[in-house]
Every structure is written in C-alpha cells, then in structure tokens.
Design a protein around this motif. Sequence first.
Motif, short mmCIF file in Angstrom:
data_model
loop_
_atom_site.label_atom_id
_atom_site.label_comp_id
_atom_site.label_asym_id
_atom_site.label_seq_id
_atom_site.Cartn_x
_atom_site.Cartn_y
_atom_site.Cartn_z
N LYS A 534 0.84 -1.20 0.00
CA LYS A 534 0.00 0.00 0.00
C LYS A 534 0.87 1.25 0.00
O LYS A 534 0.57 2.23 -0.71
N ARG A 535 1.97 1.21 0.78
CA ARG A 535 2.89 2.34 0.75
C ARG A 535 3.56 2.46 -0.61
O ARG A 535 3.76 3.56 -1.13
N LEU A 536 3.93 1.31 -1.19
CA LEU A 536 4.61 1.32 -2.48
C LEU A 536 3.69 1.83 -3.59
O LEU A 536 4.11 2.59 -4.47
N MET A 537 2.41 1.44 -3.54
CA MET A 537 1.48 1.82 -4.60
C MET A 537 0.97 3.26 -4.47
O MET A 537 0.35 3.77 -5.39
N ASP A 538 1.25 3.87 -3.34
CA ASP A 538 0.78 5.24 -3.13
C ASP A 538 1.39 6.17 -4.18
O ASP A 538 2.61 6.30 -4.29
N GLY A 539 0.54 6.79 -4.98
CA GLY A 539 0.99 7.70 -6.02
C GLY A 539 1.42 7.02 -7.30
O GLY A 539 1.90 7.68 -8.23
N ARG A 540 1.28 5.69 -7.39
CA ARG A 540 1.67 4.95 -8.58
C ARG A 540 0.46 4.21 -9.16
O ARG A 540 -0.38 3.73 -8.41
N THR A 541 0.43 4.12 -10.44
CA THR A 541 -0.60 3.32 -11.10
C THR A 541 -0.25 1.84 -10.91
O THR A 541 0.88 1.44 -11.18
N SER A 542 -1.23 1.07 -10.45
CA SER A 542 -0.95 -0.34 -10.14
C SER A 542 -2.00 -1.24 -10.77
O SER A 542 -3.20 -0.93 -10.74
N PHE A 543 -1.51 -2.35 -11.32
CA PHE A 543 -2.39 -3.39 -11.85
C PHE A 543 -2.19 -4.64 -10.99
O PHE A 543 -1.07 -5.14 -10.87
N VAL A 544 -3.28 -5.12 -10.42
CA VAL A 544 -3.20 -6.25 -9.50
C VAL A 544 -4.08 -7.38 -10.02
O VAL A 544 -5.29 -7.19 -10.21
N ILE A 545 -3.47 -8.52 -10.29
CA ILE A 545 -4.23 -9.72 -10.65
C ILE A 545 -4.38 -10.55 -9.40
O ILE A 545 -3.38 -10.89 -8.74
N ALA A 546 -5.61 -10.89 -9.05
CA ALA A 546 -5.83 -11.60 -7.79
C ALA A 546 -6.97 -12.59 -7.93
O ALA A 546 -7.92 -12.37 -8.69
#
Length: 591
Positions: A534-546
């Motif tokens: 969550k800290r890493l994705m803050d301010g970054r576009t993220s694609f998560v396959i789950a």
Amino acid sequence: MNHTTKQQGTVVRLFSQLKGQRVRLTVVLLSIIIYVGLSIWNPMFSAQVIDHLWQSIQAAWKDGTPFAISWTNMGPELLQLTIQYFFTWIFYYLQSYLMAAVAESLNLELRTQIARKLNRLPLRFFDQNKAGEILSRVTSDLDKIAEVLQTGLLKLIVAIGTVIGSLIVMFYYSVTLTLIFLVFMLISVFITRAVARRNLWCAEERQRTIGVLTGVVEEYYNGRNVIRAYNHEKESLEKVAEATEENRAANQKADFLTNCVNPLIRLLTRLAQVVIAVIAGCAMLQGTMTVGVVQAFFQYINQTAEPLTEASFMINSLQAAFASAKRTFELLDEEEERPDPAKPAVLARAKGNIAFEHVNFGYTPDRLLMKDISFSASPGQKIAVVGSTGAGKTTLVNLLMRFYEVNGGRITVDGISTAEMTRGGLRRNFGMVLQDTWLFGGTIAENIAYGKPDASREEVIRAAKAAKVDYFIRTMPQGYDTVLDNEASNLSAGQRQLLTIARVFLCNPPILILDEATSSVDTRTEVEIGKAMKRLMDGRTSFVIAHRLSTIRDADTILFMEQGKIIEQGSHKELLAKKGAYAALYYSQFE
C-alpha cells in the motif's frame, strides 16, 4: 521442395557460415592434400627402399661379406623416408588442430546468433516451445555439428583422397590382387548396411526406454513424500526396476550390434590379406613382384580397408550433423518481434495514465482471444483484474508490457502509444512481481538488485526491509551475501516471493504489475506485505491480478474478465450493487 533439396540447402547454408574461416580452411585443405599425397607416396618409396635393402643383402650374401647399413649404402634413403613420415605426422596434426578451431569458431558463431535471436523472439515462441527443446538446439545440436566437422568430415575427406589414391597405385601394382581385395570390401559394405538398418531400430528402442526410465525416476523423485506417506515404496521400486531392466535389454542389443560390426569387417580384411599374401608369395617366387612392392601393397590395403570400414559411421555422423544444422537454422528463421521504431517516442518516467482503446489480440489474427478491450487508469489508481482461470488476466498485462503485439486498437501510456516506444524504454517504467518467482544463481543482494545493478548495499537493505524480508535474510549463514543456486532451493516459496517483491521496491517504478504477488505467503505475511504494498502503490498506477477478492476490495477499478472480454468494471461497491458475475464470485468466496 523434396527432402534431398532441403538437405542440400542446409549443407550450403552451413558451409556459408564458414566464410569468415577462409584462411584456416585454405590451410586445412592444403594440409589434407599434402597429407594424402605423402600417405600415398610413403608406401611407394618404402617399396624402393626395401627393394634396395633386399638387393644389398643378397649382394653381400653372394660376396660372402657381412652386411652393414652405412650412410653411403642406405643412409640417404632411410633419412628421406624418416623425414616423409615426420611431415606426414606434422600435417595430420596441423589439419586436426585447425579443423577443431574452425568447428569451435562455427559453434561460437551459431551460439552467438541464437543468443541474439532468442532476445528478438516474441513471447509467443516460448509459449509454443518447451524449454528443453530450445535448450537442446543451443547445446547438443551445436555440439554435434562441431564434433562431426572436426572428426567425421575431416576423416571423410581424407578417406576419400586416400582410398582413391591407394586404389590407383594398387591397380598399378596388381589388377588381380586389387580386385580380390575389392570383392572382400564389397561383402564388408553389404554386411555393414544390413547391420546398420537393424542397429537403427535398436537405437530408437534404446532412446525410448531411456525416456521411459527418466520419466519414471523423475516422477517418483518429485513425488517421494507422497509415495512414503501412502507406503508405496515397494511398488515404486518395482516399477523403476522394470523400466531399468527394459533399458538394459535394449542397451545390450544396441551395443552388441554397434560393436560386432568392426571385428567382423576386420576379420574379412584379414581373410583378404591371407588370400592376397598367398598369391603375392607365389608372385615373388615367380619374380613378377618384389618384396618391397608386396609390403607396400599391404600398406595400401590397411590405408584403404580402415576408411571403408568406418565409412558408414562417418556418413551417419554427417547426416546427424546436417539434421542438427537443420534444427538450428529453423530456430534462426523463426519470425521475430516487430522491430522498434526508427525514431521512438521517449518516456523518461511515466506519470501513469494508461488507456486500452478497443484492443484486440490473438496468437493468430483469425483466432482472437481478446476482443474490444477498453478501459483507462489515472495516475495513482489501483486497477484490479479478476476472473476465472484462462479469462485473459495475465494476457492483458502482457500486452501492456508489450510482450505481445496487439492485432487491433492501441495501448497508450501518458497518451503515447506503446508501439511508438522502444520495448526497453517502455519497460523501464514498469515493476513486475509474478506468481512464478525467478531467482538466478548469485547472492541474495545481487538478486534484489537485479533491476538496479548499481544500487548500494544501503538501498538494497532498505528495499528488503520495506518488503518485510530483512529479518530472515539476516538469519541466513552469510546474510545478504548468501549464495543462492538457480532454483533457490535453500529458500521457501514464500521467501522467494518476498525477494522478488523487494526487487520491485528497489527499482521504484512509476507503474506496478502484481500477478498474484502474495500467493505463496502465509496470511500473516500477506497482511504485512499488503501494508508495504500500500505504501509502495501510493501515487503509482498499479495493476493487481488476484484470485482472493478480499485483497482488492480497495481497488479504484475492478475489471472482471471472462473469455477474453471485460464483462464488468467498476469499484467493489458498484459491482456488488450490480449483483452480477463479480458479486456472485465474491459471495462464493465468503459463504
């Protein structure tokens, strides 16, 4: 194009690869010519020397004087014969050494071409070909080509020249003895061909049994814990013993046929020599042949019989080499990725605006797997991709990374089409954590710094701490300097996953792709990684396959895919309110 024409094309193409070896090949050819010439001349000259020696012995015997070899008597002839044999040896080793250099240089050139080719091949090629098959073309096929070029081809060229020259001299000495020898050699060739046909079947059977045995051993090795748990050790041992016995029997037949031919051919050669010796002895008594000529004739028999005995082996070796060359060239002729644009768009660090605009994709244009895919993502948004197995989730992110080329529509990053960028320039903006972890042979620190080789140790440690992996690294024997093998077998699946996550923390990319990134870790570790992510994705576009929908409830947009199409998209609350496919899947996981 028939088989013969294809083989000829392969041969021409293989030898065209040697154009950079012209100097060495010229020296090899000259060495072969001189070597063959000396091999043919040596017995003829030895006949003169022996006849001279025999005449000197007879003269001394008639005169009643003791025979002795002196410089004036036999010295020059013996010295010349010694020098001829010495240079025969020199040119034999010269051609062998240079041909080995030619073969290994060709091997290196082809390996270099294949290595470059593999980097230009699309991901589709690797999806359609097994890793072992590709590896065999890079290793065993090229080794076979090099081995045959420096042994089989060289022997065949030398043999052809030696046999032709020897037979001409043999016919000059005695037509009758030469014809007798050829009759025995024709019988040898017939036997060799008959045994070779049978041996081919036995060799195929041996390879089949080796495959069965290898498969059984691999299966039981991988399943050894299950076998023990269900008390099937005895049955597994019996099956291994059965496969081993079958392989032993096949090996015995193949080895017998392989090893029985040469003694049989040599027996026929010895019989030919006996017959020729009797006739030649009579000729010497009649005075029509000299002692020197007879011994020279037997030298020519040995020079001719041995290559004829090994002819089938050399020809089969060459055919195997050409077959390996054909497989190598098939790999080199595979369709490559679309080349990068001549004047590419440059995106130093993306902001994170992603858009799929009516994207279509299929491995072949007539069979589309994804149809009319459209969505967009703003900087800092978390996009979750869910759906059943085979719905197209991983394919979607592979298209985003340009591992595949779209068949229609376009994908943009910050308004720039990914097709207008170089692949390297595009991928530098992405960080990727896959479900299948990959670590290479090296230290833990080197594995974490794979995406940023110039990172300092402090940066590596910070990334490891962010991924909650620092603690277990410090428990390893050498800490961050602990060496992993290429399978990282000394780490658990969860630990390997954590290291790949630390690798992404260190790269600090503007766009993230997480393909089941926490699938191999326990629930408590997943929670800790979730906080770090969550800290890493803050301010970054993220694609998560789950697959576990509980992990993506906070996603800004959820794409629900089915059979290559996005059938629903929206936030978690919006999709639950629709009571559609997503809601049904979500509630099924919490029943």
